[in-house]
Design a protein around this motif. Structure first.
Motif, short mmCIF file in Angstrom:
data_model
loop_
_atom_site.label_atom_id
_atom_site.label_comp_id
_atom_site.label_asym_id
_atom_site.label_seq_id
_atom_site.Cartn_x
_atom_site.Cartn_y
_atom_site.Cartn_z
N GLY A 90 0.98 -1.26 0.06
CA GLY A 90 0.08 0.20 -0.24
C GLY A 90 1.01 1.39 -0.25
O GLY A 90 0.82 2.12 -0.72
N THR A 91 1.72 1.38 0.39
CA THR A 91 3.23 2.39 0.89
C THR A 91 3.61 1.87 -0.85
O THR A 91 3.65 3.52 -1.25
N THR A 92 4.01 1.05 -1.13
CA THR A 92 5.00 1.22 -2.40
C THR A 92 3.95 1.73 -3.97
O THR A 92 4.48 1.64 -4.68
N ASP A 93 2.93 0.82 -3.80
CA ASP A 93 2.83 0.46 -5.17
C ASP A 93 2.19 1.47 -5.89
O ASP A 93 2.44 1.76 -6.92
N PRO A 94 1.46 2.80 -5.48
CA PRO A 94 1.99 4.08 -6.29
C PRO A 94 3.07 4.06 -6.81
O PRO A 94 3.18 5.42 -7.76
N LEU A 95 4.10 4.75 -5.64
CA LEU A 95 5.16 4.88 -6.51
C LEU A 95 6.04 3.64 -7.45
O LEU A 95 6.52 4.26 -8.48
N ILE A 96 5.67 2.37 -7.57
CA ILE A 96 5.82 1.33 -8.26
C ILE A 96 5.61 1.84 -10.09
O ILE A 96 5.42 2.08 -10.63
#
Length: 117
Positions: A90-96
């Motif tokens: 949830g923390t990393t997916d938007p940035l990926i």
């Protein structure tokens, strides 16, 4: 998307990556990934700005290649953090997702420049 909008978008990507990097644990692995993620993500807007100052189409394409590589490396480190259970998806997916989108934009731009040469 205009040059100015891309400059702002890449800078926001870098800021967001730095914020996420600071959430990493203070362990050997966490510190290593923090440094790598900060380095490569902040390189994206810096090299995009440099590309816009390029003296030739070839130099512009070369700088875009660096932007693409650094955005891709950022996604690698973000993916790695979740694989090692250091951060949640949830923390990393938007940035990926943003890293992939930036790669697509710059790959398309590079292809256009190279086709016009």
């Amino acid at each position: 998307m205009t040059r100015k909008e891309l400059e702002q978008r890449t800078k926001k990507f870098a800021h967001d990556c730095v914020k996420v990097a600071m959430l990493l644990p203070d362990t050997t692995l966490g510190r290593h990934i923090r440094g790598q993620l900060i380095r490569c993500s902040t390189s994206v807007p810096a090299n995009y700005r440099a590309a816009n100052l390029a003296q030739s189409k070839a130099a512009f394409a070369a700088k875009l290649s660096i932007v693409i590589e650094e955005a891709d490396e950022s996604s690698f480190w973000l993916e790695f953090t979740t694989e090692e259970n250091l951060l949640s998806t949830g923390t990393t997916d938007p940035l990926i997702k943003e890293a992939y989108e930036l790669c697509s934009i710059f790959i398309s731009s590079r292809k256009s420049i190279q086709a016009g040469s």
